[in-house]
Scaffold this active site. Structure first.
Site, PDB file in Angstrom:
ATOM      1  N   ASP A  40      69.670  40.822  63.041  1.00  0.00           N
ATOM      2  CA  ASP A  40      70.865  40.256  63.662  1.00  0.00           C
ATOM      3  C   ASP A  40      70.867  38.720  63.620  1.00  0.00           C
ATOM      4  OD1 ASP A  40      68.773  39.950  65.360  1.00  0.00           O
ATOM      5  OD2 ASP A  40      69.793  40.695  67.149  1.00  0.00           O
ATOM      6  N   HIS A 245      63.843  25.417  38.244  1.00  0.00           N
ATOM      7  CA  HIS A 245      64.287  25.718  39.615  1.00  0.00           C
ATOM      8  C   HIS A 245      63.111  26.251  40.451  1.00  0.00           C
ATOM      9  CE1 HIS A 245      68.786  25.964  38.346  1.00  0.00           C
ATOM     10  NE2 HIS A 245      68.343  24.730  38.459  1.00  0.00           N
ATOM     11  N   ASP A 262      62.865  17.413  43.427  1.00  0.00           N
ATOM     12  CA  ASP A 262      64.317  17.426  43.248  1.00  0.00           C
ATOM     13  C   ASP A 262      64.881  17.837  44.602  1.00  0.00           C
ATOM     14  OD1 ASP A 262      66.972  17.868  42.593  1.00  0.00           O
ATOM     15  OD2 ASP A 262      66.534  18.980  40.758  1.00  0.00           O
ATOM     16  N   ASP A 273      71.795  14.501  45.311  1.00  0.00           N
ATOM     17  CA  ASP A 273      70.992  15.313  44.370  1.00  0.00           C
ATOM     18  C   ASP A 273      70.107  14.375  43.542  1.00  0.00           C
ATOM     19  OD1 ASP A 273      69.975  17.124  42.587  1.00  0.00           O
ATOM     20  OD2 ASP A 273      71.883  17.609  41.633  1.00  0.00           O
ATOM     21  N   HIS A 352      68.059  21.525  29.556  1.00  0.00           N
ATOM     22  CA  HIS A 352      69.223  21.583  30.457  1.00  0.00           C
ATOM     23  C   HIS A 352      70.171  20.438  30.119  1.00  0.00           C
ATOM     24  CE1 HIS A 352      67.557  18.217  32.749  1.00  0.00           C
ATOM     25  NE2 HIS A 352      66.412  18.858  32.820  1.00  0.00           N
ATOM     26  N   HIS A 356      75.910  16.787  36.015  1.00  0.00           N
ATOM     27  CA  HIS A 356      77.033  17.608  36.487  1.00  0.00           C
ATOM     28  C   HIS A 356      77.788  16.819  37.532  1.00  0.00           C
ATOM     29  CE1 HIS A 356      74.489  18.369  40.073  1.00  0.00           C
ATOM     30  NE2 HIS A 356      73.491  18.491  39.202  1.00  0.00           N
ATOM     31  N   HIS A 363      76.596  21.461  42.653  1.00  0.00           N
ATOM     32  CA  HIS A 363      77.174  21.660  41.320  1.00  0.00           C
ATOM     33  C   HIS A 363      78.667  21.766  41.582  1.00  0.00           C
ATOM     34  CE1 HIS A 363      73.092  23.369  39.834  1.00  0.00           C
ATOM     35  NE2 HIS A 363      73.111  22.061  39.859  1.00  0.00           N
ATOM     36  N   GLU A 382      70.523  13.168  34.824  1.00  0.00           N
ATOM     37  CA  GLU A 382      69.211  13.760  35.058  1.00  0.00           C
ATOM     38  C   GLU A 382      68.506  14.304  33.820  1.00  0.00           C
ATOM     39  OE1 GLU A 382      69.421  17.598  37.144  1.00  0.00           O
ATOM     40  OE2 GLU A 382      71.537  17.205  37.487  1.00  0.00           O
ATOM     41  N   TYR A 386      59.805  18.469  29.636  1.00  0.00           N
ATOM     42  CA  TYR A 386      58.920  19.446  30.268  1.00  0.00           C
ATOM     43  C   TYR A 386      57.950  19.962  29.217  1.00  0.00           C
ATOM     44  CZ  TYR A 386      63.004  18.954  33.173  1.00  0.00           C
ATOM     45  OH  TYR A 386      64.024  18.407  33.895  1.00  0.00           O
ATOM     46  N   ARG A 403      61.442  14.697  35.421  1.00  0.00           N
ATOM     47  CA  ARG A 403      62.894  14.530  35.463  1.00  0.00           C
ATOM     48  C   ARG A 403      63.172  13.329  36.362  1.00  0.00           C
ATOM     49  NH1 ARG A 403      64.169  19.322  36.478  1.00  0.00           N
ATOM     50  NH2 ARG A 403      64.463  19.404  38.723  1.00  0.00           N
ATOM     51  N   GLU A 405      66.539  11.713  38.244  1.00  0.00           N
ATOM     52  CA  GLU A 405      67.944  12.032  38.519  1.00  0.00           C
ATOM     53  C   GLU A 405      68.543  11.069  39.528  1.00  0.00           C
ATOM     54  OE1 GLU A 405      68.562  15.924  40.297  1.00  0.00           O
ATOM     55  OE2 GLU A 405      70.682  15.896  39.757  1.00  0.00           O
TER      56      GLU A 405
HETATM   57  N1  GLY Z   1      69.132  20.186  42.015  1.00  0.00           N
HETATM   58  C1  GLY Z   1      69.909  20.893  41.094  1.00  0.00           C
HETATM   59  C2  GLY Z   1      70.268  20.059  39.955  1.00  0.00           C
HETATM   60  O1  GLY Z   1      69.706  19.003  39.765  1.00  0.00           O
HETATM   61  O2  GLY Z   1      71.160  20.376  39.226  1.00  0.00           O
HETATM   62 MN    MN Z   2      68.700  17.885  41.226  1.00  0.00          MN
HETATM   63 MN    MN Z   3      71.503  17.803  39.586  1.00  0.00          MN
END
Ligand code: GLY
Ligand code: MN
Ligand code: MN
Length: 437
Positions: A40, A245, A262, A273, A352, A356, A363, A382, A386, A403, A405
């Site tokens: 619950d 991820h 991240d 982000d 990737h 975005h 996103h 970003e 890797y 990465r 970003e």
């Molecule tokens: N944290 C998700 C991305 O960088 O797209």
């Molecule tokens: Mn990110």
């Molecule tokens: Mn991002």
């Protein structure tokens, strides 16, 4: 009462939508339902982004109807939960119908429980209905029933709209361009997110668990009034940084490895982000620095290039070249740069997109990376490399995931970096980390 800026913002958004609607039509926006976590208890409630955009109302079981009358005037109607002293004792305040008139700026407010009997009357005789289907089962059910009621009531002179229009293309185009009001919230979300990354760099220690570093991040978010992250926080030490991820955050942080964080907060429904990658012991190794500098050059170049008139895809092509050239120089990729790019061989190390759109959702609306950029858009930048532990490369490069970003606001002349307070130059990172050792 709501303050004047909030009121102006809300009315401005609704007017912009109204201007794009057919006369004698109705647009419907449903609140997101609560989501059960266990037995619950529920996940912290998060309002639907589009519903929020037109209401600033954070309760479930709600529907906003925006009516464009024949004369072009707007009429706003809310369905929301009933005031219920007993329920409110357990789970908190409910706005109710009376207060909704002045706080949500609607002309009428009805009980959500009465939706079945009232909604058909609102839709009756409208030429078009604007609705986004398949977002929520409960909403589809309500709409289906209302339309059926109208169809079956032809002999009572009831009529269902002849046109159903998806409002997503209209509303999402609006959301791509941030108002001053939204920019202020995004700046704050980015500032808090940046502060959290600085804290992580200052506090990081070898042999901590990844979740302990995550705790520092979340502490900083919450302390500044951003209680929830805008997505699940990624803290990946060593090879875990190569898992895009990665969310387990349960390994120990090893002396000599890098850690990739991240993380971004959500502040008043707007997302930050940010990603930074730094050495757990405060000092980059030579091999780490070599890869890091390739990503950094690519990222700084991308930020320089992202401005009105170009697109994310075009800039991505430019920085792919930088990264491939860098990897070839280090012997991590072999062959002719041109061929490696044409064959997309870089996908083994950069799999990737460059970035975005960012806003109420991390996103955010906007999925076409060929879209020409324009002032008012907010984006992430970003790039990453890797090099998995199993990659066929020199030992010293294995398990390096990097990465970097940042978040930018596209302006007339270029862009404004919203996350520039977190260091990304290696010397700056090392200096910040040394100070706290
Ligand atoms: N944290 C998700 C991305 O960088 O797209
Ligand atoms: Mn990110
Ligand atoms: Mn991002």
């Amino acid at each position: 009462m709501i303050d004047i800026q909030t009121k102006t913002e809300l009315l401005d958004r609704r007017n912009k939508l109204l201007a794009q609607m057919e006369p004698n039509s109705i647009a419907l926006f449903f609140a997101s339902p609560e989501v059960k976590r266990s037995n619950d208890t529920h996940y912290p409630y998060r309002q639907d982004s589009d519903f929020w955009y037109f209401t600033f109302f954070a309760e479930p079981e709600a529907l906003l109807a925006i009516i464009k009358q024949q004369d072009g005037q707007g009429r706003y109607i809310l369905f929301n939960r009933k005031k219920d002293p007993l329920a409110e004792t357990w789970t908190g305040y409910r706005l109710g119908q009376q207060e909704a008139l002045t706080k949500i700026l609607v002309d009428e407010a009805y009980l959500f429980d009465d939706i079945e009997s009232v909604l058909p009357n609102l839709i009756n005789g409208k030429k078009a209905i604007y609705y986004a289907d398949q977002l929520y089962d409960y909403a589809d059910e309500i709409i289906k029933k209302a339309i059926n009621t109208l169809r079956q009531g032809a002999r009572f002179k009831l009529s269902a709209p002849s046109t159903v229009i998806d409002w997503r293309p209209i509303v999402h185009e609006m959301r791509m361009f941030k108002s001053e009001y939204e920019m202020a919230l995004l700046r704050k979300a980015c500032e808090i997110s940046a502060q959290a990354h600085i804290r992580a760099m200052q506090k990081c220690q070898a042999n901590w668990y990844e979740y302990q570093l995550e705790a520092e991040i979340l502490h900083e978010f919450a302390w500044h009034g951003a209680r929830w992250p805008s997505y699940n926080t990624i803290v990946g030490g060593g090879n875990n940084g190569c898992i895009l991820h990665y969310e387990n955050n349960s390994d120990t942080l090893k002396d000599g490895d890098l850690v990739l964080i991240d993380a971004g907060c959500e502040y008043h429904y707007y997302a930050g982000d940010i990603t930074r990658t730094f050495p757990i012991n405060g000092k980059f190794s030579q091999a780490q620095l070599e890869i890091y500098n390739i990503v950094l050059t690519a990222q700084c170049t991308a930020i320089k290039l992202l401005k009105p008139g170009t697109s994310i895809s075009l800039v991505n092509q430019k920085i792919i070249r930088i990264m491939v050239e860098g990897l070839v120089k280090l012997g991590i990729m072999q062959g002719d740069v041109e061929t490696l790019i044409t064959n997309k061989a870089y996908l083994a190390f950069y799999m990737h997109g460059l970035g975005h759109w960012l806003g109420i959702d991390v996103h955010d609306v906007g999925s076409d990376r060929d879209r020409i950029l324009a002032p008012g858009m907010v984006l992430t930048v970003e790039p990453g490399l890797y090099i998995n532990k199993d990659a066929d490369v020199l030992e010293c490069y294995k398990g390096i995931g990097i990465r970097i970003e940042d978040n930018i606001l596209v302006t007339e002349s270029g862009n404004e970096i919203l996350t520039s307070t977190v260091p990304k130059q290696p010397q700056e990172i090392e200096l910040l980390m040394q100070k706290n050792r």
